[in-house]
Write an enzyme that holds these catalytic residues in place. Structure first.
Site, PDB file in Angstrom:
ATOM      1  N   LYS A 136       0.818  -1.226   0.000  1.00  0.00           N
ATOM      2  CA  LYS A 136       0.000   0.000   0.000  1.00  0.00           C
ATOM      3  C   LYS A 136       0.848   1.271   0.000  1.00  0.00           C
ATOM      4  O   LYS A 136       0.487   2.250  -0.647  1.00  0.00           O
ATOM      5  CB  LYS A 136      -0.939   0.014   1.200  1.00  0.00           C
ATOM      6  CG  LYS A 136      -2.021  -1.036   1.088  1.00  0.00           C
ATOM      7  CD  LYS A 136      -2.903  -1.079   2.325  1.00  0.00           C
ATOM      8  CE  LYS A 136      -3.734  -2.339   2.317  1.00  0.00           C
ATOM      9  NZ  LYS A 136      -5.155  -2.131   2.420  1.00  0.00           N
ATOM     10  N   ASP A 145      -9.452   2.665   2.620  1.00  0.00           N
ATOM     11  CA  ASP A 145      -9.295   2.010   3.928  1.00  0.00           C
ATOM     12  C   ASP A 145      -9.677   2.955   5.065  1.00  0.00           C
ATOM     13  O   ASP A 145     -10.254   2.522   6.068  1.00  0.00           O
ATOM     14  CB  ASP A 145      -7.841   1.572   4.140  1.00  0.00           C
ATOM     15  CG  ASP A 145      -7.514   0.249   3.457  1.00  0.00           C
ATOM     16  OD1 ASP A 145      -8.443  -0.518   3.149  1.00  0.00           O
ATOM     17  OD2 ASP A 145      -6.311  -0.012   3.240  1.00  0.00           O
TER      18      ASP A 145
HETATM   19  P1  NDP Z   1       1.952  -4.048   5.739  1.00  0.00           P
HETATM   20  O1  NDP Z   1       2.716  -5.210   5.255  1.00  0.00           O
HETATM   21  O2  NDP Z   1       2.096  -2.725   5.066  1.00  0.00           O
HETATM   22  O3  NDP Z   1       2.292  -3.798   7.304  1.00  0.00           O
HETATM   23  C1  NDP Z   1       2.307  -4.884   8.181  1.00  0.00           C
HETATM   24  C2  NDP Z   1       2.535  -4.384   9.598  1.00  0.00           C
HETATM   25  O4  NDP Z   1       2.441  -5.508  10.473  1.00  0.00           O
HETATM   26  C3  NDP Z   1       3.902  -3.763   9.809  1.00  0.00           C
HETATM   27  O5  NDP Z   1       3.766  -2.689  10.700  1.00  0.00           O
HETATM   28  C4  NDP Z   1       4.691  -4.915  10.453  1.00  0.00           C
HETATM   29  O6  NDP Z   1       5.726  -4.502  11.310  1.00  0.00           O
HETATM   30  C5  NDP Z   1       3.613  -5.564  11.284  1.00  0.00           C
HETATM   31  N1  NDP Z   1       3.906  -6.949  11.612  1.00  0.00           N
HETATM   32  C6  NDP Z   1       4.016  -8.006  10.756  1.00  0.00           C
HETATM   33  N2  NDP Z   1       4.263  -9.132  11.432  1.00  0.00           N
HETATM   34  C7  NDP Z   1       4.309  -8.786  12.745  1.00  0.00           C
HETATM   35  C8  NDP Z   1       4.536  -9.526  13.935  1.00  0.00           C
HETATM   36  N3  NDP Z   1       4.758 -10.859  13.928  1.00  0.00           N
HETATM   37  N4  NDP Z   1       4.505  -8.868  15.126  1.00  0.00           N
HETATM   38  C9  NDP Z   1       4.264  -7.539  15.152  1.00  0.00           C
HETATM   39  N5  NDP Z   1       4.053  -6.786  14.052  1.00  0.00           N
HETATM   40  C10 NDP Z   1       4.081  -7.414  12.857  1.00  0.00           C
HETATM   41  O7  NDP Z   1       0.429  -4.531   5.767  1.00  0.00           O
HETATM   42  P2  NDP Z   1      -0.912  -3.647   5.690  1.00  0.00           P
HETATM   43  O8  NDP Z   1      -0.671  -2.439   6.515  1.00  0.00           O
HETATM   44  O9  NDP Z   1      -1.331  -3.503   4.296  1.00  0.00           O
HETATM   45  O10 NDP Z   1      -1.972  -4.636   6.386  1.00  0.00           O
HETATM   46  C11 NDP Z   1      -1.903  -4.916   7.780  1.00  0.00           C
HETATM   47  C12 NDP Z   1      -3.054  -5.839   8.187  1.00  0.00           C
HETATM   48  O11 NDP Z   1      -4.299  -5.167   8.070  1.00  0.00           O
HETATM   49  C13 NDP Z   1      -3.175  -7.098   7.340  1.00  0.00           C
HETATM   50  O12 NDP Z   1      -3.522  -8.169   8.198  1.00  0.00           O
HETATM   51  C14 NDP Z   1      -4.325  -6.797   6.406  1.00  0.00           C
HETATM   52  O13 NDP Z   1      -5.001  -7.943   5.954  1.00  0.00           O
HETATM   53  C15 NDP Z   1      -5.212  -5.972   7.323  1.00  0.00           C
HETATM   54  N6  NDP Z   1      -6.123  -5.075   6.597  1.00  0.00           N
HETATM   55  C16 NDP Z   1      -7.467  -5.265   6.704  1.00  0.00           C
HETATM   56  C17 NDP Z   1      -8.338  -4.427   6.075  1.00  0.00           C
HETATM   57  C18 NDP Z   1      -9.814  -4.625   6.217  1.00  0.00           C
HETATM   58  O14 NDP Z   1     -10.565  -4.050   5.408  1.00  0.00           O
HETATM   59  N7  NDP Z   1     -10.286  -5.341   7.203  1.00  0.00           N
HETATM   60  C19 NDP Z   1      -7.873  -3.319   5.225  1.00  0.00           C
HETATM   61  C20 NDP Z   1      -6.440  -3.178   5.222  1.00  0.00           C
HETATM   62  C21 NDP Z   1      -5.609  -4.048   5.861  1.00  0.00           C
HETATM   63  P3  NDP Z   1       7.136  -3.956  10.760  1.00  0.00           P
HETATM   64  O15 NDP Z   1       6.898  -2.491  10.539  1.00  0.00           O
HETATM   65  O16 NDP Z   1       8.075  -4.252  11.856  1.00  0.00           O
HETATM   66  O17 NDP Z   1       7.433  -4.712   9.499  1.00  0.00           O
END
Ligand code: NDP
Length: 272
Positions: free
Chosen positions: A67, A103
Site C-alpha cells: 500500500k 481504507d
Molecule cells: P503491511 O505489510 O504494510 O504492514 C504490516 C505491519 O504488520 C507492519 O507494521 C509490520 O511490522 C507488522 N507486523 C508483521 N508481522 C508482525 C509480527 N509478527 N509482530 C508484530 N508486528 C508485525 O500490511 P498492511 O498495513 O497492508 O496490512 C496490515 C493488516 O491489516 C493485514 O492483516 C491486512 O489484511 C489488514 N487489513 C485489513 C483491512 C480490512 O478491510 N479489514 C484493510 C487493510 C488491511 P514492521 O513495521 O516491523 O514490518
C-alpha cells in the site's frame, strides 16, 4: 459485453476475502465482474503496475505489503491517498493509473454505525504499514486528541508518528501497557496473525473499543485478548466490506446499497 478486469494484488494474497466480497456485490447488483487474486512479490510491484497500464484492467485493490510503495508508483493520487500516504485502490484509465485510499473511510464506517465517537479520544494503533497509515489519517481527521503508533520496528513507528503528530512506541509488553493506559480505542493494523500483541493481565479502560483489521479467523487472538482485558471488540469484516463498497463506486460510478453491504458481511461471517 465482457466483464471488466479487476483484481487484488498482494503478497501473500491467497487469504484475501476480496474476491468473495466482489463476487457477492456482482451477484446482488447484477453486474458481472472478473475479480482475481494475484500474488505480486515486492520486487515485482513496479513492473506489474507498469505492465497493467498497457492491459485492459479496470482496477486493482492493493493489499499488504504494497500500500505504501504503490503510492509512489502511480501517475496521480486522489486526495484520499495523498492524505493517508497509502493506496489500496488503483483505477486504470487511458493508460494512466490513479491511486485512491478507501481504507480510512472503511475503517470509520463500522464505528460511525455504532455511534462510537473519536473526537477528543486517545487512540493506539499497532503497526506502521499501509493500513496503519490509513487508520492514523482517519483518527486524526476524526479529531482524536492523542494518538500513539506502536510498531516492532522503531524507525517505522517514529516515521508514521511524525507524519500524523502522534507519539511512537515499541511493541514490547511494558511499552504497550504504558501506551494503552487510558486508551479509548486500540487498533490492530499489523499482519501479526495470531501472535500475542497484548501484555498478559492487561486491564483496559471501561468502554474502550478494540478493532482488529484482520478478518480471519472471524474472532482473532487480538479480539479474544482485548475482550479478556475488558474491551468491546470489532473484527475486520465490516471494514473490508465498507472499503470494498467504496472501491466499487470508484470503478463503476455507482454506490453499493447498504443492504447489499450488510448481506455481504453476513455471508462473509460464515466463511471459516
Ligand atoms: P503491511 O505489510 O504494510 O504492514 C504490516 C505491519 O504488520 C507492519 O507494521 C509490520 O511490522 C507488522 N507486523 C508483521 N508481522 C508482525 C509480527 N509478527 N509482530 C508484530 N508486528 C508485525 O500490511 P498492511 O498495513 O497492508 O496490512 C496490515 C493488516 O491489516 C493485514 O492483516 C491486512 O489484511 C489488514 N487489513 C485489513 C483491512 C480490512 O478491510 N479489514 C484493510 C487493510 C488491511 P514492521 O513495521 O516491523 O514490518
Amino acid at each position: 459485453m465482457k466483464p471488466p478486469w479487476t483484481a487484488v494484488i498482494g503478497f501473500p494474497v491467497a487469504h484475501s476475502l476480496s474476491p468473495a466480497i466482489f463476487r457477492l456485490f456482482a451477484r446482488d447488483l447484477g453486474r458481472p465482474v472478473r475479480y482475481r487474486a494475484i500474488p505480486v512479490p515486492p520486487e515485482s510491484l513496479a513492473e506489474a503496475l507498469r505492465r497493467a497500464r498497457t492491459r485492459p484492467w479496470l482496477g486493482w485493490n492493493v493489499t499488504m505489503p504494497h500500500k505504501t510503495a504503490a503510492a509512489r508508483l502511480l501517475d496521480r493520487l486522489h486526495p484520499s491517498a495523498q492524505a493517508a500516504g497509502a493506496v489500496n485502490v488503483v483505477h486504470f484509465q487511458g493508460g494512466r493509473a490513479m491511486g485512491y485510499n478507501t481504507d480510512a473511510d472503511g475503517f470509520l464506517a463500522p464505528l460511525v454505525r455504532r455511534g462510537i465517537g473519536l473526537a477528543g479520544r486517545t487512540a493506539v494503533v499497532f503497526g506502521a504499514g499501509g493500513a496503519a497509515a490509513a487508520v492514523c489519517e482517519a483518527l486524526k481527521r476524526s479529531a482524536a486528541a492523542r494518538l500513539v503508533v506502536a510498531d516492532r520496528t522503531p524507525s517505522k513507528a517514529a516515521a508514521l508518528a511524525r507524519r500524523f503528530g502522534a507519539e511512537a512506541a515499541s511493541l514490547e509488553p511494558a511499552a504497550v501497557a504504558v501506551a494503552l493506559a487510558g486508551a479509548d480505542i486500540l487498533v490492530n493494523a499489523t499482519s501479526a496473525g495470531e501472535a500475542a500483541l497484548l501484555p498478559p493481565g492487561l486491564r483496559l479502560k471501561a468502554g474502550a473499543w478494540a478493532c482488529d483489521l484482520a478478518y480471519r479467523p472471524s474472532r482473532t487472538r487480538f479480539m479474544t485478548d482485548a475482550r479478556a482485558a475488558g474491551a468491546e471488540v470489532l473484527g475486520g469484516i465490516e471494514m473490508l466490506a465498507a472499503q470494498a463498497a467504496l472501491t466499487w463506486s470508484i470503478w463503476f460510478g455507482e454506490a453499493v446499497p447498504d443492504r447489499v453491504v450488510e448481506s455481504a458481511v453476513e455471508e462473509l461471517r460464515r466463511v471459516p
